[in-house]
Design an enzyme around this catalytic site. Structure first.
Site, PDB file in Angstrom:
ATOM      1  N   LYS A 198     -33.916  -2.076  -0.285  1.00  0.00           N
ATOM      2  CA  LYS A 198     -34.326  -3.409  -0.720  1.00  0.00           C
ATOM      3  C   LYS A 198     -33.940  -3.621  -2.184  1.00  0.00           C
ATOM      4  O   LYS A 198     -34.143  -2.733  -3.017  1.00  0.00           O
ATOM      5  CB  LYS A 198     -35.833  -3.570  -0.524  1.00  0.00           C
ATOM      6  CG  LYS A 198     -36.376  -4.954  -0.849  1.00  0.00           C
ATOM      7  CD  LYS A 198     -37.856  -5.036  -0.528  1.00  0.00           C
ATOM      8  CE  LYS A 198     -38.423  -6.414  -0.806  1.00  0.00           C
ATOM      9  NZ  LYS A 198     -39.839  -6.529  -0.379  1.00  0.00           N
ATOM     10  N   SER A 242     -41.081 -10.000   2.618  1.00  0.00           N
ATOM     11  CA  SER A 242     -39.971 -10.238   1.726  1.00  0.00           C
ATOM     12  C   SER A 242     -38.816  -9.260   1.970  1.00  0.00           C
ATOM     13  O   SER A 242     -37.720  -9.453   1.465  1.00  0.00           O
ATOM     14  CB  SER A 242     -40.462 -10.065   0.285  1.00  0.00           C
ATOM     15  OG  SER A 242     -40.911  -8.723   0.047  1.00  0.00           O
ATOM     16  N   SER A 292     -45.009  -7.447   3.613  1.00  0.00           N
ATOM     17  CA  SER A 292     -43.550  -7.539   3.540  1.00  0.00           C
ATOM     18  C   SER A 292     -42.775  -6.369   4.117  1.00  0.00           C
ATOM     19  O   SER A 292     -41.554  -6.399   4.131  1.00  0.00           O
ATOM     20  CB  SER A 292     -43.130  -7.775   2.095  1.00  0.00           C
ATOM     21  OG  SER A 292     -43.632  -8.996   1.625  1.00  0.00           O
TER      22      SER A 292
END
Length: 460
Positions: A77, A150, A174
């Site tokens: 990420k 996210s 997330s």
């Protein structure tokens, strides 16, 4: 090859039936072919990945095998610092930022021999929506449906066979939302189990870093390689890291699984409830014992998540907000603005809610070993109606996620079926602090007798 489990791929690499270079070349070619439609990656570090793969191949040939991640390609990420590629955090402000060091979690995975394919997309600074400058990743099951927030790029990269696992973060859901809507397995560890050194913050006391993978076993393998104390992060837990992989295939006979029938059903889509009931039936057939419980205080914990998240987010952005407000997306700016509406008393009350909920949850775990709940109240939202969900009651939206960030509890989200439109459904297990091994044990047992995690989107 691209949908192989880490366990199977690692065995083939160790036995030299396939080389890390072949695997990496295959994955890079697949990324090149699918990225124009999926938009999962921010940057692909192809040359570096191939160099790492060649090193892994030479080491394995020389008898130096570092473990189950040696030669296995992963993605990360884009809130996690990397000194070899940009770390944009999904923002305009950091779009060209190359840190001077690499996040502890990435460094540890690379030290275990993992190959880094690149950085994958996140919503703006790991909050709810993508910055207007960013094209969101497409859900590989249906481009017209939400890909999660996210850790959207993490979920898509694993589901689409663009990485064998990925790292995400979870502040209000997330890891769990992208896992649920993309049909992958996500493990949110105990808060502090994984160092946050080298990670952009959303809300520091709520932020967790964890893996998204093909299976509970794979998630445990990734977690084991990066968990543990870190001198650069004083909040990283000092507790020893157990052998999570040893839990793969272990029996769940006698394991007590708690279910709160009201909590899982009221206001929840019937398809999600049915998935939970079926998961309970499967676990019971494996010898687990179902126990009726009441999850006390979840509603207030969900409500009071925001009075903690917003001020912590504002604090994290002191250097750039409001000075560079015009560079912010609407939703992240609104969250930071919201911090000003909370009084010190509001924050104090929210902190007390957190302590109370955590204590009530700890008491419940004296009755049961795990808690079985949905991951979401809804089925995968279509993009046309996503705003309706995002603008609704935030506490309902995060009812199965936010409270367990407040408590710092470890959770495992797994595929649990498909709805009538062929979109993934998910189930979630919650464990006491530092019982990630128990999650791997129960999750792998569930996945040995179900095949939901073996279904993949039709991408060619």
């Amino acid at each position: 090859m691209h949908y192989s489990s880490i366990t199977a791929l690692s065995a083939d690499i160790a036995a030299r039936r396939i080389s890390p270079v072949e695997v990496t070349e295959h994955m890079l070619a697949r990324i090149d072919a699918l990225e124009p439609t999926l938009n999962a990656y921010v940057s692909v570090t192809a040359e570096r990945a191939l160099a790492q793969a060649r090193t892994a191949e030479a080491e394995i040939a020389a008898g130096k095998h570092r473990g189950p991640l040696h030669g296995v390609p992963l993605s990360y990420k884009d809130i996690l610092f990397s000194d070899f590629a940009r770390t944009t955090a999904g923002t305009r402000i950091h779009k060209d930022f190359v840190p001077g060091y690499t996040a502890t979690c990435i460094a540890r995975l690379e030290a275990a021999g993992a190959v880094t394919l690149g950085k994958v997309k996140t919503t703006e600074q790991a909050y709810a929506t993508h910055h207007p400058d960013v094209t969101p990743p497409a859900n590989p099951w249906s481009a017209g449906h939400w890909s999660g927030s996210s850790s959207s790029g993490s979920g898509v990269s694993v589901a689409a066979g663009l990485a064998f696992a990925s790292l995400g973060s979870d502040t209000g859901g997330s890891i769990r939302f992208p896992s649920a809507v993309n049909g992958v397995t996500g493990l949110k560890p105990t808060w502090g189990r994984v160092s946050r050194h080298g990670a952009f913050e959303l809300a520091a006391s709520l932020d967790h870093i964890g893996p998204l993978a093909r299976s509970a076993g794979d998630a445990g393998i990734v977690l084991q390689a990066m968990a543990g104390a870190d001198v650069n992060d004083p909040t990283a837990l000092l507790a020893p890291v157990p052998d999570y992989a040893a839990q793969i295939g272990a029996s769940v006979a006698g394991l007590r699984i708690g279910i709160d029938r009201a909590y899982i059903a009221e206001g929840v889509d019937p398809a999600n409830v049915a998935a939970i009931e079926e998961a309970a039936r499967v676990l019971q057939s494996l010898g687990a014992v179902l126990v009726d419980v009441t999850v006390e205080g979840w509603k207030q914990a969900a409500i009071d998540w925001l009075p903690l998240c917003a001020p912590e987010t504002a604090a994290a952005h002191d250097a750039t907000f409001p000075a560079r407000r015009s560079d912010y997306g609407e939703n992240l700016a609104a969250l930071i603005d919201m911090a000003e509406s909370y009084t010190t008393r509001d924050v104090a009350r929210a902190h007390q809610t957190r302590l109370t909920f955590s204590a009530q949850l700890a008491a419940m775990f004296h009755q049961v070993d795990l808690l079985l709940i949905p991951a979401t109240i809804w089925r995968v939202p279509d993009l046309a109606h996503w705003a309706d969900y995002a603008e609704g009651d935030n506490s309902e939206f995060i009812r199965f996620t936010g409270p367990f960030d407040m408590s710092g509890s470890p959770t495992l989200t797994m595929p649990g079926g498909f709805d009538q439109n062929g979109l993934p459904l998910a189930v979630q297990l919650v464990a006491p602090h530092l019982q990630e091994g128990r999650l791997v044990r129960a999750g792998s047992a569930f996945q040995q007798v179900t095949d939901w995690h073996l279904h993949h989107p039709d991408l060619g």
